[in-house]
Design an enzyme around this catalytic site. Structure first.
Site, short mmCIF file in Angstrom:
data_model
loop_
_atom_site.label_atom_id
_atom_site.label_comp_id
_atom_site.label_asym_id
_atom_site.label_seq_id
_atom_site.Cartn_x
_atom_site.Cartn_y
_atom_site.Cartn_z
N ARG B 91 34.33 -35.22 3.27
CA ARG B 91 33.58 -34.50 4.30
C ARG B 91 33.71 -35.16 5.67
NH1 ARG B 91 34.01 -31.99 0.53
NH2 ARG B 91 32.66 -30.43 -0.41
N GLU B 94 37.09 -34.15 6.96
CA GLU B 94 37.05 -32.76 7.40
C GLU B 94 36.34 -32.64 8.76
OE1 GLU B 94 36.18 -29.48 4.51
OE2 GLU B 94 34.51 -29.12 5.87
N SER B 117 36.83 -48.42 20.33
CA SER B 117 37.41 -49.45 19.46
C SER B 117 36.93 -49.28 18.03
CB SER B 117 36.99 -50.84 19.95
OG SER B 117 37.52 -51.84 19.09
#
Lengths: 149, 149, 149, 149, 149, 149, 149, 149, 149, 149
Positions: B91, B94, B117
């Site tokens: 997830r 995604e 960073s």
């Protein structure tokens, strides 16, 4: 009959108009009264806009009806591999490669077996001043969904 | 001479001991006085621990010197593709595929040309109660680094 | 301290015991009073079992405590590419390649912008008699989740 | 002589006409008296239509003869990787990664050595009301084919 | 409880016994009264054998009960990429890359929209004498399945 | 000077003309007195035609000189991955994944160390009536080539 | 007869001995009077050592004859994808993705058509103090080779 | 409204103008008073230029306003796989495959746990005369960043 | 019954024995009166040896019967991707990427439509003295096979 | 300003002109007094030509100045995967997969640790008459480069 302008073509026009008219993403989001990450993602083709949102933002950007139509289209979501390798985006991927298993372990410890939803979900980004150099703070906030038969 | 126990083998033993002794990741983190995401990631093999940290956590887990040695090893960081496809981790991937280009655009708008960073960086995870279902809140917090020749 | 038996190793032992003792997956599911697809997936390593479920099923299969322990472990879900290419599994993948975009279009038409959850989700399989040859009927049943900020 | 309009180009025109004329996929399916998943898949390029089907649906959509011709073309079936990663489609892929081996095991237990046909096959989708949130119910229904020399 | 001997391990033992006892694949097929391609594929792990078949072939090969058990196991069918690149196998793949689209076109011309089944299917191989060099003749013979809703 | 029409563009025109003029692949093959699989593959871009063949087939299809020229071009043989995943073609690939190692074993048993040539090679396809459903019969017939230094 | 200890196994033993005996890579390089990057790469398995080098370094590390033998073996050079994704190594890869085409353009401008040899080649690494944070300076120094027939 | 000229299209025009006008990369860099590797990378699309830089370089190259605009665009950084396989670029990749793990080990030995920044970073290239053949010397110079929570 | 020693395991023992006994590949080839490239490839697992060849070479290398048996085994030919990336092997791959299409064009010009056989094929390698540095000369010599139906 | 004609576009025009004017690759090479493999590769886009070479060959082929310009361009060398899979080219790749490790072993035995240069390199192709069928003889001839720090 012509096909609907693709989401990518619409995004390219939005980007061009935004730069040429000197408008920030924040200003565009404000125009449609939407969170800035959501609005930016939608204008880049990842969310469908309502007719009103598309109309208002295109008026501000002086873009024509074909863009208004395209911005309302249901997208096929996702990003090609090439832009995902851009260093600014890649650092997020790298962070997941380092911390993903730890986040999984801690989600299970705190919530049980399940996931953080990426659908009932919001992302925020902000700048946090810091004497050693300001910081980018990105918050992923998704509803916990437990594995449920 | 025997090779040092691999980070993966050490992590497997940490996981086994943690479950059998009924200790939470939070408890292990507390034992070494470290942030919980950092400590979990380190115990799973993504960060080197100091000798003191490794010694204390292995004492608590009743693990032997070979694990203490391994936990101090400099890791080769990253995660194999198979565990990255687990739904709880996927997830996040995604979400990046959907919001990555928007985050990039907003980082550049707010900070200029550069990156967040992933080294001068911390991650926090917390539970936010919500009447419609509690939420997983994960914060990525990294120093902005501008492209600088 | 020994690592916990891996989910794959536990599944291999479950499969061996099931065949040698002549027990069906349906019988194993019944023993723990669980839906058969869920139980089979759990025994093959895709869901954690409760202690009681693991204990009962291992008693029936005459498997030892190391399997009981493994079956309770939180899994890293997913399947390697090689078994996904097996013809019996591949037909499902092929069906998605043919019907996936149509299902997406129809989900959006009926429900709006969102997805069928794969977490708040169940799968059933049954045999439907048919004079031209019996049919395999597989039902995917997931909660609709709308994209919601 | 010009090449036949590609299936993708025809689908893009169907999608544009469908949206601009405010017609649902269900309405298009009804016009040609076909199941809605089949009709949607066919209009998106995955099945050849008969001349009569193509003619009627193009009349309704006010699309010209080049689309009528393309819709009758024998397709090369399948979907590119990028749209398969869209979250609405990906959840089906993820479900197969979790439940595929269990479905295989249960097909073999119930039917013996063989597969669910993806050719003698139908898919249905429906909405099932549920107080905790309506559900997407997708049924794969294929003839069992036993491995037969 | 020990896991069932893997199909690959069983095949390795079959190959070793076959060579050491000087038995041909044809002889093994004859022993179980099965077509030679089917029998060879089954012994290499691609089809489950009946108890009787496995018992007889292992008696001939002087292999023990663990092989008998493994040969009856339902396989996960398919071959890893490395052996598929072996020149003797690769030529078939190359022929498909050259003739695949033509075969598809001709199947559709002769039979309509559908496929040659790979399940209700047999393969034969024979040697055809030819003055310019003998020929390998391989016949793929599968039931036509029409796309049928 | 213009580039030669690509093999793919020529094939697209051949396909369009063939459909619009109601000509079968068999008829086209007959026109040039060539085996039907060879002719279909050549027209789809996998073999160079002679000038006479190209001229006659284009006359029949009423295609112009640019197609005649392209059909004579030496091809770069092969097929992209997307059309190879079409179910009608994929079944051949799957059959090789299941039977490839067995065919290799039997070629070596019968002929010794070597391969079936894919160059000195022909493919035939025919329909075999069968009361349980007609069958697609595809024959690969290649000269045996022994590894020879 | 036993196989020669693999380069990877030898490297694992070198790493273990180096850490347990508190020896730096620089010290090991000095012992064999070799440049430190060369020596480190050789000990990690990327270059063959001479018998004398291998003997001396193993004496210092108290490693046995099997390591001495392995270190002299001609290597198969290269690194697996997983360690190449480690952030400390990945930054070099990223730099090449950003500057590779520019370096190519400038090599051609300065030297003509050719390459920087990676065989007649050395790498140095040093620390350059800097008030804003010390810097890692890595120099690639390879003979120019012009494309020469 | 037209989209902004892509970085690749702008780079193609820069390359064409540079060659036709006989200007070196060094001359272009000098014109904008920038380091030559930076300037070349920027003109090839990897860094945004300031308005002044873009204006001056386009004046020298006699390129129009669309290129000036494009050169200022924030890039999506990186290079496609095909040009990375060019031998002149590939040698750098090969050097990393051979020396990457050694560089990682030496960075950790000298600096501790961290990386060489690829953002606070510069690259220089020079020619070093050598009687056995001149050498290409490329220096990567990046700030050390320690893993810091 | 034990499986036959794998080709890779046999090759590892051959390599170890060859080095420890100070025998060259040329000497091994001479022992079995075979061309040196063929013999080396066979000993590394790419060709089956006759019983006599395997027996003689193992006698010279003082390797036992399990190696003799393995060397006679029909191989699955090919090399994994990792060793193909070794610089000494990669240069051949690179040469093909540069000259492959030219070789194809010239084979067709000289011989017509067909290929150089890789089965009726030999490879030789020799050293050609050259004042500017000796040269590696590798000759690929394969029978031309014309595409022939 | 227009971009320089791409190497691929120039090659397509060279191929078209060559065929239409009935000129062999050998004739083109002769015109510019260059080895035929070099000239063919250069005309297909893998080497830069001098102005004189490009001018002469384009005069012979009656191609215009844009092709002359493109042929002088510094190429990005290499070939896409699709044409590398063409059977005429693939046989070389297959030969490397079979003989690559042997060639590596023999280069090291004869020359020590190093490579055959692919830069200081030439390729020749010739036809060798043979009563059993003429042979394609391809010679790779590259300077040996020893690993040298």
């Amino acid at each position: 009959m012509t096909p609907i302008l693709s989401k990518q073509a619409a995004a390219d026009l939005v980007v061009a108009a935004r730069i040429r008219r000197g408008l920030s993403w924040a200003k565009l989001a404000e125009e449609i009264d939407a969170p800035v990450v959501w609005a930016t993602a939608a204008l880049l083709g990842q969310h469908p806009m309502t007719k009103e949102q598309a109309t208002r933002v295109c008026a501000l950007l002086e873009l024509d009806a074909s863009v208004v139509e395209s911005l309302q289209l249901q997208p096929s979501r996702g990003t090609d591999p090439a832009p995902m390798a851009d260093p600014t985006i890649y650092r997020f991927t790298e962070a997941l490669a380092v911390y993903g298993p730890a986040l999984k372990a801690l989600i299970h410890e705190e919530f049980g077996d399940g996931i953080m939803s990426a659908i009932n979900f919001r992302v925020d980004i902000s700048r946090r001043p810091d004497p050693e150099g300001d910081r980018v703070v990105v918050t992923f906030d998704g509803k916990f969904l437990d594995y449920k038969w």
